[in-house]
Design an enzyme around this catalytic site. Structure first.
Site, PDB file in Angstrom:
ATOM      1  N   HIS A  22       0.846  -1.197   0.000  1.00  0.00           N
ATOM      2  CA  HIS A  22       0.000   0.000   0.000  1.00  0.00           C
ATOM      3  C   HIS A  22       0.885   1.253   0.000  1.00  0.00           C
ATOM      4  O   HIS A  22       0.597   2.239  -0.677  1.00  0.00           O
ATOM      5  CB  HIS A  22      -0.888   0.048   1.250  1.00  0.00           C
ATOM      6  CG  HIS A  22      -1.675  -1.200   1.477  1.00  0.00           C
ATOM      7  ND1 HIS A  22      -1.498  -2.000   2.574  1.00  0.00           N
ATOM      8  CD2 HIS A  22      -2.652  -1.784   0.739  1.00  0.00           C
ATOM      9  CE1 HIS A  22      -2.330  -3.030   2.515  1.00  0.00           C
ATOM     10  NE2 HIS A  22      -3.040  -2.925   1.406  1.00  0.00           N
ATOM     11  N   HIS A 147      -7.538 -17.574  -3.457  1.00  0.00           N
ATOM     12  CA  HIS A 147      -7.745 -18.128  -2.112  1.00  0.00           C
ATOM     13  C   HIS A 147      -7.493 -19.624  -2.019  1.00  0.00           C
ATOM     14  O   HIS A 147      -7.473 -20.179  -0.923  1.00  0.00           O
ATOM     15  CB  HIS A 147      -9.162 -17.789  -1.617  1.00  0.00           C
ATOM     16  CG  HIS A 147      -9.337 -16.315  -1.409  1.00  0.00           C
ATOM     17  ND1 HIS A 147      -9.737 -15.473  -2.411  1.00  0.00           N
ATOM     18  CD2 HIS A 147      -9.112 -15.545  -0.324  1.00  0.00           C
ATOM     19  CE1 HIS A 147      -9.771 -14.237  -1.953  1.00  0.00           C
ATOM     20  NE2 HIS A 147      -9.389 -14.252  -0.692  1.00  0.00           N
TER      21      HIS A 147
HETATM   22  N1  MSP Z   1     -10.327  -2.073  -2.306  1.00  0.00           N
HETATM   23  C1  MSP Z   1      -9.710  -2.550  -3.483  1.00  0.00           C
HETATM   24  C2  MSP Z   1      -9.433  -1.390  -4.419  1.00  0.00           C
HETATM   25  C3  MSP Z   1     -10.632  -0.600  -4.823  1.00  0.00           C
HETATM   26  S1  MSP Z   1     -10.201   0.752  -5.830  1.00  0.00           S
HETATM   27  C4  MSP Z   1     -11.614   1.342  -6.404  1.00  0.00           C
HETATM   28  C5  MSP Z   1      -8.397  -3.242  -3.137  1.00  0.00           C
HETATM   29  N2  MSP Z   1      -7.839  -2.939  -1.979  1.00  0.00           N
HETATM   30  S2  MSP Z   1      -6.438  -3.552  -1.417  1.00  0.00           S
HETATM   31  O1  MSP Z   1      -6.312  -3.090  -0.069  1.00  0.00           O
HETATM   32  O2  MSP Z   1      -6.384  -4.951  -1.624  1.00  0.00           O
HETATM   33  O3  MSP Z   1      -5.332  -2.832  -2.212  1.00  0.00           O
HETATM   34  C6  MSP Z   1      -4.795  -3.376  -3.377  1.00  0.00           C
HETATM   35  C7  MSP Z   1      -3.685  -2.467  -3.834  1.00  0.00           C
HETATM   36  O4  MSP Z   1      -2.675  -2.349  -2.795  1.00  0.00           O
HETATM   37  C8  MSP Z   1      -2.911  -2.960  -5.030  1.00  0.00           C
HETATM   38  O5  MSP Z   1      -3.572  -2.714  -6.236  1.00  0.00           O
HETATM   39  C9  MSP Z   1      -1.643  -2.147  -4.861  1.00  0.00           C
HETATM   40  O6  MSP Z   1      -1.882  -0.827  -5.192  1.00  0.00           O
HETATM   41  C10 MSP Z   1      -1.391  -2.253  -3.374  1.00  0.00           C
HETATM   42  N3  MSP Z   1      -0.642  -3.468  -3.049  1.00  0.00           N
HETATM   43  C11 MSP Z   1      -1.012  -4.424  -2.151  1.00  0.00           C
HETATM   44  N4  MSP Z   1      -0.036  -5.378  -2.104  1.00  0.00           N
HETATM   45  C12 MSP Z   1       0.966  -5.058  -2.941  1.00  0.00           C
HETATM   46  C13 MSP Z   1       2.252  -5.610  -3.215  1.00  0.00           C
HETATM   47  N5  MSP Z   1       2.695  -6.707  -2.657  1.00  0.00           N
HETATM   48  N6  MSP Z   1       3.042  -4.925  -4.068  1.00  0.00           N
HETATM   49  C14 MSP Z   1       2.661  -3.744  -4.640  1.00  0.00           C
HETATM   50  N7  MSP Z   1       1.457  -3.211  -4.397  1.00  0.00           N
HETATM   51  C15 MSP Z   1       0.543  -3.889  -3.644  1.00  0.00           C
HETATM   52  O7  MSP Z   1      -7.932  -4.003  -3.968  1.00  0.00           O
END
Ligand code: MSP
Length: 640
Positions: A22, A147
């Site tokens: 994030h 999952h």
């Molecule tokens: N809530 C949805 C997004 C809705 S947008 C209208 C979601 N949330 S999430 O908390 O799972 O966040 C996903 C995002 O977090 C990824 O698309 C990325 O931006 C970031 N990342 C989460 N894990 C990551 C990594 N390991 N590496 C890079 N970015 C990652 O999906």
């Protein structure tokens, strides 16, 4: 007049605490929004949290909280993390904001009225983890690829969005706008999805199964599917449809996401926009994953990287630099502290840090710390072209930043740094200083080096804003005056001759891996100098405890509990805390007082009240003294 600029991050789920992944996306958004400010564009930067759906209800239950209490808590964690990473966002949206919910209803109604939403019965394989139906083809060995569980067959009546109707239109649009989804590999991935017939999107969930969501405006027995709700945050945050922000910024929007959510952003979102009559976004910028030891970060593997911990050990700007320099935007990268130390020591401590101290030291040695004047004739005579090199570095930086090739943009800056190091070797200022006759050359060389460093200090601003400040202060510039705009970085006369420069600093202390290792070993094998104090927790243990400054808003006694007070505190968000201090403090004494609170303690029910945190106090013979701050601090400030 330059165009406005609008950048978004995904809104993060509140079922997990913020981690490196994030942080990376949000830092990228901060970097590009700062880059837009270097170009003097008016900028809007949106982030936030995605708070509806099944997963949230489950996570809240686990912590014995209501969904509302739970989302407030985790959303607060995200919100308080970003300033710690120097993220300057313009707005933080939550899908539980009433204004957002109203926009979702409005858009649903509009699409429904246009007959692009219909009611139908559907039987399919549903993964509760993903909160969506799967087709046979999408499953791997009959299981959900994410999952690794077998989806359940469920049959229910639901509302569907006619996404299939827009399939051909979307394929055509992507072909006509090759930069719509970038880098190219992700555009190709979306086109590959679109080679298969697109199914209509199920956009509702019956309330019998899920209540925590936005009720459909045309059927109160259903709530909206989380993705249909969440994607609309990008327009609701701007006050769609009539908000001024919407008309100003929407036409210039760019989204940033990782590849995990390519499909909702590359397919659902453009078709939803088309159906709602809203212009499409400009670019969808998609990056890869940060892996740790070649596998995806996950709680169960115990390899989750905490951004705050990295900041505390290595420094914030250096951490931001590593993330931007070592990941090729679009590809996966492996996170390792060893790689980070190497990068910090070579690029920052050696290349830039040494150059900076060397030049400032020469100003002090040869000119008593006063910026010399330059004779233009001498400048021509020298003909070493440092200014041209700076100009081409700025251009290359700009081109690469624009296309999200951050590693290349930084490489261009470091190429220029290496040219400056060569310039010193070539001009040999220590030789020029030996004779009076070469004094003018010496002046020109030193002035050019100072200007070169100014350009570098401006170019690193989006990634390392604090280091820009320190460099510019030492170059005699007032950092408040925005010496990072590209127009100033194309000039070569900004530092005023005659300015007195402060003595040098170590911009980037070298990280001594041996010492770092030793200090970590010592943390696990602590020396016990004072046998009276038990010392057996490590720095990692300590980092887990989130201590915050909180202001007591209200305090009251709890009936039938002699020792307890119920406190409403502000620690960046409002919390209720039960504290056993009633025998020492009267409630009125505490109101307005600043206290120190353990903010991430599991909530506990005390005398029927859920206490969300613990107040720190010393206790002696039943008398207590609450821990407080020496100076008034903003509520929510973390103790480090
Ligand atoms: N809530 C949805 C997004 C809705 S947008 C209208 C979601 N949330 S999430 O908390 O799972 O966040 C996903 C995002 O977090 C990824 O698309 C990325 O931006 C970031 N990342 C989460 N894990 C990551 C990594 N390991 N590496 C890079 N970015 C990652 O999906």
């Amino acid at each position: 007049m330059t165009e406005p600029f609008y950048i978004t991050t995904p809104i993060y789920y509140v079922n997990a605490r913020p981690h490196l992944g994030h942080a990376y996306t949000t830092i990228v958004a901060d970097v590009v929004s700062r880059f837009a400010r270097m170009r003097k564009q008016e900028t809007f930067f949106l982030t936030g949290t995605d708070e509806h759906g099944d997963k949230v209800v489950k996570a809240a239950k686990k912590e014995n909280l209501s969904p509302r209490e739970y989302v407030d808590k985790i959303s607060g964690l995200f919100r308080s993390l970003w300033p710690e990473l120097n993220i300057e966002y313009s707005a933080f949206i939550r899908t539980t904001d009433p204004a957002h919910m109203a926009v979702v209803e409005e858009v649903l109604q509009k699409i429904y009225d246009n007959d692009d939403i219909y009611f139908s019965e559907y039987e399919g394989m549903y993964c509760f983890g993903c909160e969506r139906f799967y087709t046979e083809k999408e499953l791997v060995d009959g299981k959900c690829p994410d999952h690794k569980t077998k989806p359940e067959i469920i049959k229910e009546s639901n509302y569907f969005f006619r996404m299939s109707k827009y399939q051909d239109w979307l394929i055509d649009y992507i072909h006509k706008n090759p930069e719509f989804i970038r880098p190219e590999r992700y555009k190709n991935e979306v086109l590959a999805f679109l080679r298969e017939p697109l199914e209509d999107l199920c956009i509702s969930r019956p309330k019998s199964r899920l209540k925590w969501g936005i009720t459909l405006p045309f059927d109160e027995n259903f709530v909206t599917y989380v993705w249909f709700d969440a994607l609309l945050n990008y327009v609701s945050a701007l006050g769609y449809p009539n908000g001024k922000l919407f008309s100003k910024f929407w036409p210039h929007v760019q989204h940033i996401v990782a590849k995990d959510i390519l499909k909702p952003h590359g397919i659902y979102w453009p078709t939803m926009l088309k159906a709602a009559g809203i212009p499409l976004y400009h670019h969808l910028n998609v990056h890869g994953y940060w892996n740790v030891d070649h596998s995806k970060m996950s709680k169960s593997l115990g390899n989750v990287i905490e951004p705050i911990q990295m900041k505390n050990i290595y420094g914030l700007d250096t951490f931001r630099f590593f993330l931007m320099r070592d990941m090729v935007f679009g590809l996966d990268a492996d996170f390792s502290e060893d790689a980070m130390v190497q990068r910090i020591n070579s690029d920052l401590a050696n290349d830039l840090g040494n150059l900076f101290s060397r030049v400032i030291a020469m100003v002090h040695k040869y000119f008593k710390g006063v910026v010399p004047d330059v004779d233009p004739a001498i400048e021509q005579e020298l003909e070493l072209g440092l200014q041209e090199k700076a100009l081409s570095a700025v251009t290359e930086f700009e081109v690469n930043m624009e296309s999200f090739a951050f590693h290349k943009a930084l490489l261009a800056v470091w190429e220029f740094i290496s040219q400056m190091n060569k310039y010193i070797d070539l001009t040999a200022p220590w030789m020029l200083a030996k004779q009076k006759s070469t004094r003018k050359q010496l002046e020109a060389v030193i002035y050019n080096l100072l200007e070169g460093l100014r350009i570098v200090s401006g170019l690193i601003w989006p990634v390392m804003p604090e280091k820009t400040r320190s460099m510019q202060k030492h170059l005699g510039l007032d950092p408040e005056n925005k010496f990072y705009t590209l127009d100033l970085l194309r000039r070569w006369d900004v530092i005023k001759p005659g300015t007195v420069l402060p003595k040098g600093i170590t911009l980037f202390p070298r990280i001594d891996t041996k010492k770092l290792m030793e200090s970590r070993v010592n943390e696990t094998e602590p020396e016990r100098s004072d046998p009276g104090i038990k010392a057996d927790i490590t720095i990692e243990d300590l980092m887990k405890i989130d201590l915050r400054i909180a202001t007591v808003l209200k305090a009251e006694r709890i009936p039938r509990a002699k020792k307890l007070l119920k406190l409403e505190v502000d620690l960046g968000e409002k919390r209720t805390i039960v504290a056993g201090i009633a025998e020492t403090y009267d409630p009125e004494e505490l109101e307005g007082k600043q206290v120190i609170v353990v903010a991430n303690l599991k909530p506990a029910k005390i005398m029927g009240i859920v206490s969300n945190g613990m107040l720190l106090a010393a206790v002696e013979n039943g008398k207590c003294s609450v821990a407080t701050s020496d100076q008034p601090m903003a509520p929510g400030t973390a103790l480090q």
